[in-house]
Motif scaffolding. Structure first.
Motif, PDB file in Angstrom:
ATOM      1  N   GLU A   1      44.909  84.881  43.813  1.00  0.00           N
ATOM      2  CA  GLU A   1      46.008  84.326  44.602  1.00  0.00           C
ATOM      3  C   GLU A   1      45.535  83.117  45.405  1.00  0.00           C
ATOM      4  OE1 GLU A   1      47.543  87.594  46.880  1.00  0.00           O
ATOM      5  OE2 GLU A   1      48.711  88.365  45.196  1.00  0.00           O
ATOM      6  N   ALA A   2      44.314  83.171  45.917  1.00  0.00           N
ATOM      7  CA  ALA A   2      43.778  82.033  46.667  1.00  0.00           C
ATOM      8  C   ALA A   2      43.615  80.818  45.759  1.00  0.00           C
ATOM      9  CB  ALA A   2      42.441  82.402  47.297  1.00  0.00           C
ATOM     10  N   ALA A   3      43.274  81.067  44.486  1.00  0.00           N
ATOM     11  CA  ALA A   3      43.126  79.973  43.523  1.00  0.00           C
ATOM     12  C   ALA A   3      44.459  79.574  42.900  1.00  0.00           C
ATOM     13  CB  ALA A   3      42.140  80.378  42.442  1.00  0.00           C
ATOM     14  N   LYS A   4      45.533  80.289  43.262  1.00  0.00           N
ATOM     15  CA  LYS A   4      46.882  80.035  42.755  1.00  0.00           C
ATOM     16  C   LYS A   4      46.966  80.139  41.229  1.00  0.00           C
ATOM     17  CE  LYS A   4      48.055  77.243  46.700  1.00  0.00           C
ATOM     18  NZ  LYS A   4      48.338  75.954  47.248  1.00  0.00           N
ATOM     19  N   ILE A   5      46.373  81.217  40.697  1.00  0.00           N
ATOM     20  CA  ILE A   5      46.460  81.497  39.268  1.00  0.00           C
ATOM     21  C   ILE A   5      46.819  82.970  39.085  1.00  0.00           C
ATOM     22  CG2 ILE A   5      44.866  79.685  38.544  1.00  0.00           C
ATOM     23  CD1 ILE A   5      42.703  81.793  38.303  1.00  0.00           C
ATOM     24  N   THR A   6      47.228  83.334  37.874  1.00  0.00           N
ATOM     25  CA  THR A   6      47.653  84.714  37.626  1.00  0.00           C
ATOM     26  C   THR A   6      46.633  85.510  36.830  1.00  0.00           C
ATOM     27  OG1 THR A   6      48.840  84.009  35.645  1.00  0.00           O
ATOM     28  CG2 THR A   6      50.098  84.136  37.699  1.00  0.00           C
ATOM     29  N   GLU A   7      45.781  84.847  36.047  1.00  0.00           N
ATOM     30  CA  GLU A   7      44.786  85.550  35.240  1.00  0.00           C
ATOM     31  C   GLU A   7      43.416  84.939  35.438  1.00  0.00           C
ATOM     32  OE1 GLU A   7      45.840  85.831  31.146  1.00  0.00           O
ATOM     33  OE2 GLU A   7      47.866  86.503  31.562  1.00  0.00           O
ATOM     34  N   ILE A   8      42.396  85.752  35.304  1.00  0.00           N
ATOM     35  CA  ILE A   8      41.026  85.284  35.496  1.00  0.00           C
ATOM     36  C   ILE A   8      40.637  84.250  34.437  1.00  0.00           C
ATOM     37  CG2 ILE A   8      39.896  87.081  34.140  1.00  0.00           C
ATOM     38  CD1 ILE A   8      37.730  87.159  36.320  1.00  0.00           C
ATOM     39  N   ASP A   9      41.251  84.339  33.265  1.00  0.00           N
ATOM     40  CA  ASP A   9      40.930  83.400  32.189  1.00  0.00           C
ATOM     41  C   ASP A   9      41.356  81.971  32.521  1.00  0.00           C
ATOM     42  OD1 ASP A   9      40.008  85.582  30.849  1.00  0.00           O
ATOM     43  OD2 ASP A   9      41.711  85.734  29.473  1.00  0.00           O
ATOM     44  N   GLN A  10      42.207  81.797  33.508  1.00  0.00           N
ATOM     45  CA  GLN A  10      42.698  80.471  33.866  1.00  0.00           C
ATOM     46  C   GLN A  10      41.754  79.726  34.815  1.00  0.00           C
ATOM     47  OE1 GLN A  10      46.514  81.442  35.491  1.00  0.00           O
ATOM     48  NE2 GLN A  10      47.513  81.527  33.495  1.00  0.00           N
ATOM     49  N   LEU A  11      40.707  80.393  35.287  1.00  0.00           N
ATOM     50  CA  LEU A  11      39.754  79.722  36.171  1.00  0.00           C
ATOM     51  C   LEU A  11      39.004  78.658  35.380  1.00  0.00           C
ATOM     52  CD1 LEU A  11      38.225  82.737  38.121  1.00  0.00           C
ATOM     53  CD2 LEU A  11      39.766  81.008  39.009  1.00  0.00           C
ATOM     54  N   VAL A  12      39.074  77.421  35.837  1.00  0.00           N
ATOM     55  CA  VAL A  12      38.401  76.311  35.154  1.00  0.00           C
ATOM     56  C   VAL A  12      37.663  75.499  36.211  1.00  0.00           C
ATOM     57  CG1 VAL A  12      38.702  74.253  33.747  1.00  0.00           C
ATOM     58  CG2 VAL A  12      40.179  76.232  33.378  1.00  0.00           C
ATOM     59  N   ALA A  13      36.397  75.217  35.934  1.00  0.00           N
ATOM     60  CA  ALA A  13      35.597  74.431  36.859  1.00  0.00           C
ATOM     61  C   ALA A  13      35.666  72.948  36.460  1.00  0.00           C
ATOM     62  CB  ALA A  13      34.153  74.910  36.849  1.00  0.00           C
ATOM     63  N   PHE A  14      34.869  72.145  37.095  1.00  0.00           N
ATOM     64  CA  PHE A  14      34.825  70.717  36.797  1.00  0.00           C
ATOM     65  C   PHE A  14      34.398  70.491  35.352  1.00  0.00           C
ATOM     66  CE2 PHE A  14      33.940  71.063  41.364  1.00  0.00           C
ATOM     67  CZ  PHE A  14      35.025  70.368  41.835  1.00  0.00           C
ATOM     68  N   GLY A  15      34.994  69.535  34.721  1.00  0.00           N
ATOM     69  CA  GLY A  15      34.624  69.195  33.353  1.00  0.00           C
ATOM     70  C   GLY A  15      35.205  70.148  32.313  1.00  0.00           C
ATOM     71  N   GLY A  16      36.118  70.992  32.685  1.00  0.00           N
ATOM     72  CA  GLY A  16      36.756  71.887  31.723  1.00  0.00           C
ATOM     73  C   GLY A  16      35.962  73.138  31.391  1.00  0.00           C
TER      74      GLY A  16
END
Length: 126
Positions: free
Chosen positions: A51-66
């Protein structure tokens, strides 16, 4: 026709059929674990972080450079759960063997490892 009969004999060996069953069960088990991660563990444990990252699934976490580190974290959690479950299964089998006095030597009524490797080598040569 000879090749078809050889293939039929190969496919009907007990080890091949057991391996096929194991693969199918493993695939189904993998889906269960994925669902456990995606639908149970992630919402319960990681919900505040997501919720803090404003996403719904862990798979959507993306760092710099993709770099998709969320997919890696999800796969790591899957691996840990599968490994732990397999550890429990092996431990239960060992306890059962010890309890019933089954030794490893008694189980080895089939061909030895060297015989199996020789057979595999011979089949690969053909």
């Amino acid at each position: 026709m000879k090749m078809i009969s050889e293939f039929k004999a190969f496919a009907m060996k007990g080890n091949v059929i057991e391996l096929a069953i194991g693969v199918v069960i493993g695939a189904a088990f993998g889906k269960i674990i994925s669902s456990l991660i995606d639908d149970v563990i992630t919402p319960l444990i990681l919900k505040p972080a997501l919720e803090a990252a404003k996403i719904t699934e862990i798979d959507q976490l993306v760092a710099f450079g993709g770099v998709k580190y969320g997919v890696f974290i999800s796969s790591l959690i899957n691996f840990i759960i599968v490994s732990f479950v397999l550890f429990l299964v092996v431990k239960a089998v060992n306890v059962y063997k010890k309890k019933n006095g089954i030794a490893d030597d008694e189980e080895k009524k089939g061909p030895t490892q060297e015989e199996l490797l020789t057979e595999i080598r011979d089949l690969l040569k053909k």
